[in-house]
Enzyme design. Structure first.
Site, short mmCIF file in Angstrom:
data_model
loop_
_atom_site.label_atom_id
_atom_site.label_comp_id
_atom_site.label_asym_id
_atom_site.label_seq_id
_atom_site.Cartn_x
_atom_site.Cartn_y
_atom_site.Cartn_z
N LYS A 1 20.95 16.68 -13.69
CA LYS A 1 19.78 15.85 -13.39
C LYS A 1 19.86 14.56 -14.21
CE LYS A 1 14.74 16.18 -13.03
NZ LYS A 1 14.68 16.18 -11.58
N SER B 1 18.31 17.39 -18.03
CA SER B 1 17.36 18.50 -18.03
C SER B 1 17.92 19.67 -18.84
CB SER B 1 17.10 18.95 -16.60
OG SER B 1 16.40 20.17 -16.58
N GLU C 1 11.07 5.63 -19.14
CA GLU C 1 9.97 6.41 -19.69
C GLU C 1 9.68 6.00 -21.14
OE1 GLU C 1 11.37 10.34 -19.09
OE2 GLU C 1 11.04 10.28 -16.91
N HIS D 1 0.83 -1.21 0.00
CA HIS D 1 0.00 0.00 0.00
C HIS D 1 0.87 1.26 0.00
CE1 HIS D 1 -3.53 -2.48 0.98
NE2 HIS D 1 -2.73 -3.10 1.83
#
Length: 454
Positions: A308, A302, A315, A172
């Site tokens: 970054k 980035s 993705e 959860h």
């Protein structure tokens, strides 16, 4: 219209009518399907000459023409749009015409008629669903299964590599009991293994070919031995157990096997989505997230934040999965085109299914090479274990669930370490050390297939 100059066109009247009738997407049928289609033509010619239905010269010319097509330089001679007649009759006739014209231009030339010779014992209504099944089965066997095999193997390597790394499990999305990071990856490997088995079963389902049913499944105008002989040749050539179906009416009028096969691909895609997104979640940070994993830097950074390292490869996978799920909707809905004796949505199914296999295979190889192989564990997981309040789960057998829950609540409220809170509740350091052992709580100390070292 086709971009091939008229003087160089190998196709004839039927293909020309189709090009003019279906100026829809500008996307021709997939090469994997066309390859399967012309392989059927070659095997059919070899069966037909054995049966005395065409001459040796005609069979030799068909074989030579198909061999030339399989070299891959002439697929521009197949301009018929994906969104064509639902039986893909135009693609079948396109193949017949190109093969016949190649034979006519050969040295010595051989006169072949597209209908009478190249299409002997065949109809678009049995050839197209046959080629559809062959193309999909071959793509699954040669593209997706090897990609999944390699991915599963690398997950198994990571399971062993990470076996001694303790972490807090999460259910959860909340802290649960300790586990091994390697156990998590062992679970991922199991997902991929089961996806592979579903795909292997799907290939078996696709191996029943409706060839020989001709127009509606009755076998009109086909020699009774034609289909079995042709399927045997295809099986020997491609290494897949293709056989003539025992129910041509089912094989030609439904998409059941294709729907089942694409469902197996979709299941694999969603399994990979779960694995990829878990890795991405565990790699959040590096300082303000979970930070238990570190993904490799593929230099896609980035445009504004220096240094970054986003999980870009994952993705990419998630977008492929989105496309596969969309294709699954198209394949499933195409069953509505199964009306009476024929399905009339086969071209879109062919295009969608083969795109799914092609994209997912490429994405899996990419994630394996540019993410999974370079994945590293950090110290965050073990550090989280040491301060996890869920260690109190190990106290329950000794002091009871409610007493352990009181310690948990006290630790959460005070922010103190569990051992310190337990001492306030009357548990000695010796008892705590004996009862609360995160390594023991994580289960089997042996990695899958390995003995304990030392």
């Amino acid at each position: 219209m086709s971009d091939v100059p008229e003087a160089d066109q190998l196709w004839g009247e039927a293909t020309g009518h189709a090009v003019r009738a279906f100026p829809v997407s500008g996307v021709p049928m997939p090469e994997e399907f066309l390859t399967a289609l012309v392989r059927v033509k070659r095997a059919a010619a070899q069966a037909n000459v054995e049966l005395g239905l065409i001459s040796h010269a005609q069979a030799k010319a068909i074989v030579a023409a198909v061999d030339l097509l399989l070299d891959g330089e002439l697929w521009d001679q197949f301009p018929v749009d994906v969104y064509q007649t639902g039986s893909a009759t135009s693609s079948n006739m396109n193949a017949n015409e190109v093969i016949a014209e190649l034979a006519r231009r050969a040295e010595p030339p051989v006169e072949l008629l597209p209908h009478e010779h190249v299409n002997r014992c065949q109809s678009s209504n049995d050839v197209v669903p046959t080629a559809m099944r062959i193309a999909t089965a071959v793509a699954l066997r040669t593209r997706l299964l090897p990609a999944l095999d390699a991915f599963e193997a690398e997950l198994a390597v990571k399971a062993v590599e990470f076996w001694d790394v303790l972490k807090v499990a999460r259910t959860h999305l909340q802290d649960a009991t300790p586990m091994r990071l390697g156990q998590e990856f062992h679970g991922y490997a199991g997902q991929v293994a089961r996806s592979r088995r579903r795909i292997e079963a799907a290939i078996t389902g696709l191996s029943e070919l409706p060839l020989g049913g001709t127009a509606v499944g009755t076998g009109l105008n086909a020699h009774p031995e034609f289909a079995a002989r042709t399927c045997a040749r295809l099986a020997a050539e491609l290494g897949i157990g293709f056989v003539e179906t025992d129910n041509h009416f089912c094989g030609q009028s439904t998409l059941d096997d294709m729907i089942s096969a694409h469902a197996a691909v979709t299941t694999a895609a969603l399994a990979l989505h779960k694995i990829g997104c878990d890795i991405r979640l565990l790699a959040t940070g590096p300082r303000a997230g979970l930070g238990e994993l570190r993904v490799p830097d593929v230099r896609v950074s980035s445009s504004i934040m220096p240094g970054k390292v986003p999980p870009s490869v994952i993705e990419s996978l998630t977008m492929v999965v989105a496309r596969v799920v969309g294709n699954d909707a198209a394949v499933t809905f195409a069953q509505t085109g199964s009306v009476l004796e024929l399905n009339v949505m086969m071209p879109v199914v062919i295009d969608a299914a083969l795109q799914s296999v092609r994209l997912l295979s490429a994405a899996v190889w990419n994630v394996n090479r540019q993410c999974l192989q370079g994945l590293a564990a950090t110290d965050a997981g073990p550090a989280n274990v040491r301060r996890s309040v869920m260690l109190t789960t190990a106290l329950s057998p000794h002091i009871g669930y409610h007493a352990a829950a009181e310690i948990t609540a006290d630790a959460l409220a005070s922010g103190d370490e569990i051992e310190e809170v337990a001492a306030r509740h009357g548990i000695t350091p010796q008892q705590f050390a004996e009862w609360v052992d995160p390594v023991a709580m994580a289960g089997d100390p042996r990695p899958p297939g390995r003995e304990v070292s030392g």
